[in-house]
Scaffold this motif. Structure first.
Motif, short mmCIF file in Angstrom:
data_model
loop_
_atom_site.label_atom_id
_atom_site.label_comp_id
_atom_site.label_asym_id
_atom_site.label_seq_id
_atom_site.Cartn_x
_atom_site.Cartn_y
_atom_site.Cartn_z
N SER A 185 0.81 -1.21 0.00
CA SER A 185 0.00 0.00 0.00
C SER A 185 0.85 1.27 0.00
N ASN A 186 1.65 1.40 -1.04
CA ASN A 186 2.40 2.61 -1.32
C ASN A 186 2.26 2.91 -2.81
N ASN A 187 3.18 3.63 -3.37
CA ASN A 187 3.15 3.93 -4.80
C ASN A 187 4.46 3.50 -5.47
N PHE A 188 5.01 2.40 -5.03
CA PHE A 188 6.26 1.91 -5.59
C PHE A 188 6.06 1.48 -7.05
N GLU A 191 8.29 -13.48 5.50
CA GLU A 191 7.08 -12.78 5.06
C GLU A 191 7.47 -11.62 4.15
N PHE A 192 6.91 -11.64 2.94
CA PHE A 192 7.18 -10.59 1.96
C PHE A 192 5.85 -10.12 1.40
N ASP A 193 5.54 -8.82 1.58
CA ASP A 193 4.26 -8.28 1.13
C ASP A 193 4.51 -6.95 0.44
N ILE A 194 4.29 -6.94 -0.86
CA ILE A 194 4.45 -5.71 -1.65
C ILE A 194 3.16 -5.42 -2.41
N SER A 195 2.04 -5.88 -1.88
CA SER A 195 0.75 -5.71 -2.54
C SER A 195 0.32 -4.25 -2.58
N SER A 196 -0.63 -3.96 -3.47
CA SER A 196 -1.23 -2.62 -3.60
C SER A 196 -0.18 -1.56 -3.90
N ASN A 197 0.59 -1.79 -4.95
CA ASN A 197 1.54 -0.81 -5.46
C ASN A 197 1.40 -0.75 -6.98
N ASN A 198 2.41 -0.27 -7.65
CA ASN A 198 2.40 -0.22 -9.12
C ASN A 198 3.59 -0.98 -9.68
N LYS A 205 3.01 -12.06 -0.89
CA LYS A 205 1.85 -11.33 -1.39
C LYS A 205 2.29 -10.25 -2.38
N LEU A 206 1.86 -10.44 -3.63
CA LEU A 206 2.15 -9.49 -4.69
C LEU A 206 0.86 -8.93 -5.29
N ASP A 207 -0.28 -9.15 -4.66
CA ASP A 207 -1.57 -8.81 -5.26
C ASP A 207 -1.74 -7.31 -5.47
N ILE A 208 -2.59 -6.98 -6.43
CA ILE A 208 -2.95 -5.61 -6.80
C ILE A 208 -1.72 -4.83 -7.25
N ASN A 209 -1.12 -5.30 -8.31
CA ASN A 209 -0.02 -4.61 -8.97
C ASN A 209 -0.20 -4.76 -10.48
N ASN A 210 0.86 -4.56 -11.23
CA ASN A 210 0.80 -4.72 -12.69
C ASN A 210 1.85 -5.73 -13.14
N PHE A 244 0.07 -17.59 -0.47
CA PHE A 244 0.60 -17.20 -1.78
C PHE A 244 -0.50 -16.42 -2.50
N ASP A 245 -0.28 -15.12 -2.70
CA ASP A 245 -1.31 -14.26 -3.28
C ASP A 245 -0.71 -13.40 -4.39
N ILE A 246 -1.08 -13.70 -5.62
CA ILE A 246 -0.64 -12.90 -6.76
C ILE A 246 -1.86 -12.40 -7.56
N SER A 247 -2.99 -12.24 -6.89
CA SER A 247 -4.22 -11.85 -7.54
C SER A 247 -4.16 -10.40 -8.04
N TYR A 248 -5.08 -10.08 -8.94
CA TYR A 248 -5.20 -8.73 -9.51
C TYR A 248 -3.88 -8.25 -10.13
N ASN A 249 -3.36 -9.04 -11.06
CA ASN A 249 -2.20 -8.67 -11.82
C ASN A 249 -2.45 -9.01 -13.28
N GLN A 250 -1.41 -9.16 -14.06
CA GLN A 250 -1.55 -9.51 -15.48
C GLN A 250 -0.71 -10.74 -15.80
N ILE A 251 -0.69 -11.65 -14.86
CA ILE A 251 0.13 -12.86 -14.98
C ILE A 251 -0.51 -13.82 -15.98
N THR A 252 0.32 -14.41 -16.81
CA THR A 252 -0.15 -15.32 -17.85
C THR A 252 0.48 -16.70 -17.66
N GLY A 253 0.15 -17.57 -18.60
CA GLY A 253 0.73 -18.90 -18.56
C GLY A 253 0.03 -19.81 -17.58
#
Length: 628
Positions: A194-197, A213-220, A239-244, A262-271
């Motif tokens: 929850s920053n603007n990284f 524990e690594f959480d960088i969710s809700s950034n850019n 947690k990497l959710d809500i990024n690009n 393990f949370d990588i939701s709300y991204n543009q991950i493919t494959g």
């Protein structure tokens, strides 16, 4: 003896003056605070070692020093810059979490060279993180989360080689994740969410081998997940959710055998989901939803400790594997919004702890298996066939009965047969959708003391209110017709020519209206305006508007134009019509493009859905607690 006293007193004076000197610095800071919660204990008459939140320790010369200042959640309001840190050289713990401190973090805090824990989280601090914090090389915990700090992460953070826990989440920080983080090999917790990284996750993260524990969710954050993430074998939360973030899920993810979240939701991950995920047997929460992930979910059957699995809104194909029946700890299962085909495996009935199952909007076919319902079951918008099984929702006696089922949505399938009688046992059922099937019969009349019955009762009440309003409108219509007749009777005596709107008789095919004269005073007093909408009563406004159109025989193409200019102030932005109202208010085509739907971002809405007994037409009424 006298010489002993002479030798003793100076030491006592030194000890006393040293601790009093430290206490004086705290009293001076206290005096600048806008709240005085410390008033009762922080007084000069007592030793600072006895003050609230103060801990003292003797140094090597048996002299007491203040080593801990712990004032968490004391409601302190003021500035940090007024505290003279240089007067507290032995301070090891500074905990001011949960107060109302504001303005910037002073660079002078770096003089606390013995500091091990610095916790300034949950305040209102602004400004940037001072570069000088990198001089606190003994720090093990640095907690700056939930403030209003801006700027970027100082490169000097790479000097904090003893850091175990770092949290700077919920701020307004910008920039990229520094490569220097790779130096922090002792780090266990890293919260940056929850920053603007911006930028990508640096490959150097692979050097942080003690990270749990690594959480960088809700950034850019952009770029892909680096493959050397597989080096972090102690990682439990990722947690990497809500990024690009884009790219594939790296195969190396299978090395993280201690994964729990393990949370990588709300991204543009493919494959596809890598085959190696079968190794994550400790995983409890697995969130992949709202990406572009394809392939199958065949390996999910190995994740025996999984409690929540959400892969909704992706491009998953293939079928639901029978091995899903191994996940006896599963409570929430979301597979909706994919292209999953095949049958729903009967093994899904083995999931005795499953409370929510949502697999709607897929290509599933075949019958509904027995015993898959719990609290919420939504398998709508598929190609399911057959009857609703008697055992749907049936739970073995040792697990209770149907009393927990709250939501049942089987709509938009190809189900046949009668609506099942066992619905009468669903005493908590609040949402029931069976529409767009080939079902017959009615909802069993035996349903009693249920939420569904309460909602139906409210629907009946609403219909009664609507009926009363309709009657009042008819009375108004009759009054208007009487006024119109009065106008016609006064025509011969009027000197003002006006165009008379079409009367009711005209609409029914009688003689056409003509231009007639009425008295000027009567023309001024008569108002047949279209009702203006002011956000106060949407339902009444809809009915009156329709009566207006009907009375003046106004054709459909003009309805929307008239409506658009009769919405008061900003009400047109907050008054949009739920599309489902259109199906209820039959014959009101102008509601469709207008999309009347009460929306206020700052207010909470309660959506109450009522189901009629015969055709299950859904009426959704959006209720607002208040409107500006």
């Amino acid at each position: 003896m006298a010489s002993l006293k002479a030798h003793h007193h100076p030491n006592v004076d030194v000890v006393t003056s040293k601790i009093e000197f430290q206490g004086r610095a705290l009293l001076q800071w206290k005096a600048t605070l806008e709240t005085q919660e410390l008033h009762n204990t922080w007084i000069s008459k007592t030793s600072p070692c006895n003050w609230t939140g103060i801990t003292c320790r003797n140094d090597g010369h048996l002299m007491p020093n203040i080593t801990k200042l712990q004032l968490r959640d004391f409601g302190l309001e003021g500035k940090l810059e007024t505290l003279n840190f240089s007067d507290l050289p032995s301070l090891k713990v500074l905990d001011l979490n949960g107060n109302r401190l504001y303005e910037f973090i002073p660079a002078t805090i770096s003089v606390l060279s013995k500091l091990i824990i610095l916790d300034l989280a949950n305040n209102s601090l602004t400004g940037i993180i001072p570069l000088e914090l990198g001089n606190l090389t003994r720090l093990k915990t640095l907690w700056l989360a939930t403030n209003q700090i801006s700027g970027s992460i100082p490169l000097s953070f790479g000097n904090l080689l003893n850091l175990n826990r770092l949290a700077i989440s919920i701020n307004s920080l910008v920039g990229s994740i520094s490569l220097e983080f790779g130096n922090l090999t002792k780090l266990n917790i890293l919260y940056l969410w929850s920053n603007n990284f911006t930028g990508s996750i640096p490959p150097e993260i692979g050097y942080m081998v003690n990270l749990k524990e690594f959480d960088i969710s809700s950034n850019n954050i952009t770029g892909s997940i680096p493959p050397n993430i597989g080096n972090l074998t102690k990682l439990e939360t990722f947690k990497l959710d809500i990024n690009n973030i884009n790219g594939f899920i790296p195969f190396e993810i299978g090395n993280l055998v201690n994964f729990k979240i393990f949370d990588i939701s709300y991204n543009q991950i493919t494959g596809p989901i890598p085959y190696s995920t079968k190794n994550l047997t400790k995983l409890e929460r697995f969130y992949l939803h709202d990406n572009n992930i394809n392939g199958s979910i065949r390996e999910i059957g190995n994740l025996v400790n999984l409690g929540n699995f959400d892969v909704s809104n992706n491009q998953i194909i293939d079928s639901i594997p029978p091995s899903i029946g191994n996940l006896t700890n599963l409570e929430l299962l979301y597979l909706y919004g994919n292209n999953i085909s095949g049958f729903i495996p009967s093994e899904i009935g083995n999931l005795i702890n499953l409370t929510v199952l949502q697999i709607f909007d897929n290509q599933l076919s075949g019958p509904i298996p027995h015993g898959i319902g719990r609290d919420m079951l939504d398998i709508s918008s598929n190609n399911l066939v057959g009857k609703i099984p008697r055992e749907l929702g049936a739970i073995p006696p040792e697990f209770g009965d149907l009393s927990s089922l709250e939501v049942l949505d089987l709509s938009r399938n190809n189900l046949i047969g009668e609506i099942p009688i066992w619905l009468k046992n669903c005493i908590k059922l609040s949402t029931l959708k069976l529409s767009n099937n080939l079902l017959n019969g009615t909802i069993p009349s035996q349903i009693e003391n249920t939420r569904l019955k309460d909602l139906m009762a409210k629907m009946d009440t609403l219909l009664q209110v609507m009926d009363q309003r309709d009657k009042r409108i008819k009375v108004l219509e009759q009054s208007l017709m009487a006024i119109s007749q009065y106008i016609e009777n006064q025509q011969a005596h009027s000197s003002v020519m006006v165009v008379q709107p079409p009367s009711r008789s005209t609409a029914e095919g009688s003689h056409a209206s003509e231009s007639r004269a009425i008295q000027p005073s009567l023309a001024r007093s008569l108002r047949l305006d279209f009702p203006r909408f002011d956000s106060s009563d949407a339902l009444q406004w809809i009915f009156i508007a329709e009566q207006f159109f009907d009375f003046y025989d106004i054709s459909d193409p003009y309805h929307l134009k008239i409506v658009a200019v009769h919405m008061k102030g900003k009400s047109s932005h907050g008054f949009k019509c739920c599309r489902k109202l259109v199906s209820f208010f039959l014959g009101l085509p102008w509601l469709g493009p207008l999309r009347l739907h009460m929306v206020r971002r700052s207010l909470n809405a309660r959506a109450m859905r009522y189901s009629s007994y015969n055709n299950m037409i859904q009426l959704q009424v959006i209720i607002r607690h208040s409107l500006p």
